[in-house]
Motif scaffolding. Structure first.
Motif, short mmCIF file in Angstrom:
data_model
loop_
_atom_site.label_atom_id
_atom_site.label_comp_id
_atom_site.label_asym_id
_atom_site.label_seq_id
_atom_site.Cartn_x
_atom_site.Cartn_y
_atom_site.Cartn_z
N GLN A 78 -5.18 -0.41 4.39
CA GLN A 78 -3.96 -0.78 5.12
C GLN A 78 -3.45 0.29 6.07
O GLN A 78 -2.70 -0.03 6.99
N ALA A 120 0.84 -1.20 0.00
CA ALA A 120 0.00 0.00 0.00
C ALA A 120 0.87 1.26 0.00
O ALA A 120 0.63 2.20 -0.76
N LYS A 129 -7.52 1.27 -1.91
CA LYS A 129 -6.64 0.15 -1.58
C LYS A 129 -5.68 0.53 -0.46
O LYS A 129 -5.41 -0.27 0.45
N VAL A 130 -5.15 1.74 -0.51
CA VAL A 130 -4.23 2.20 0.52
C VAL A 130 -4.96 2.36 1.86
O VAL A 130 -4.44 1.99 2.91
#
Length: 159
Positions: free
Chosen positions: A114, A87, A110-111
């Motif tokens: 995390q 990420a 997506k980042v």
């Protein structure tokens, strides 16, 4: 390669303040391992030999495995990186090669799976910092390894 000018000597107060900013990031929410990966990957993308040399040596000194450093250029295909590291690397690449349309929602989402908001904010400042260092060192052709002894990077034993 010959250095064009020594920006540290020519703009000592600006250098000092920017170094203080960069050093302040060490007490942020992003762990040292990821900070090293981010600095190396951005420096690879930006073609900054001085910063790449420095951050590889720092990573070795702090215990990073050599194979992971070798795999940074192909991190998407490598099995050596954890989801959190992936990420951070995706975010680093998105901000370093800022697309005309900005950072996509897909990359952001997506980042965010995390990293917390605080971590993402601190990571963004990490990426900003290394990109700025890359730009000044590329512009003035700072010679790789020229600060090794002063900054203790000779301890990496990579020369």
């Amino acid at each position: 390669m010959t250095q064009r000018i020594n920006y540290m000597q020519q703009s000592p107060e600006l250098f000092k303040k920017f170094l203080e900013f960069s050093n302040q990031l060490k007490s942020g929410a992003i762990e040292e391992t990821i900070r090293h990966l981010v600095a190396i990957r951005a420096s690879q993308i930006n073609g900054c030999a001085f910063c790449l040399d420095m951050h590889v040596k720092e990573a070795y000194i702090h215990g990073e495995r050599p194979l992971r450093i070798h795999h940074l250029g192909v991190w998407r295909e490598s099995t050596l990186f954890a989801p959190r590291e992936r990420a951070a690397l995706a975010w680093t690449e998105a901000l370093t090669q800022l697309p005309a349309h900005g950072v996509s929602d897909d990359v952001y989402e997506k980042v965010r799976t995390q990293l917390s908001e605080k971590e993402l904010s601190d990571l963004t400042f990490e990426v900003m910092s290394i990109n700025a260092w890359n730009r000044v060192n590329v512009a003035f052709r700072t010679v790789p390894g020229s600060a090794d002894k002063a900054w203790g990077l000779d301890k990496a034993n990579l020369a």
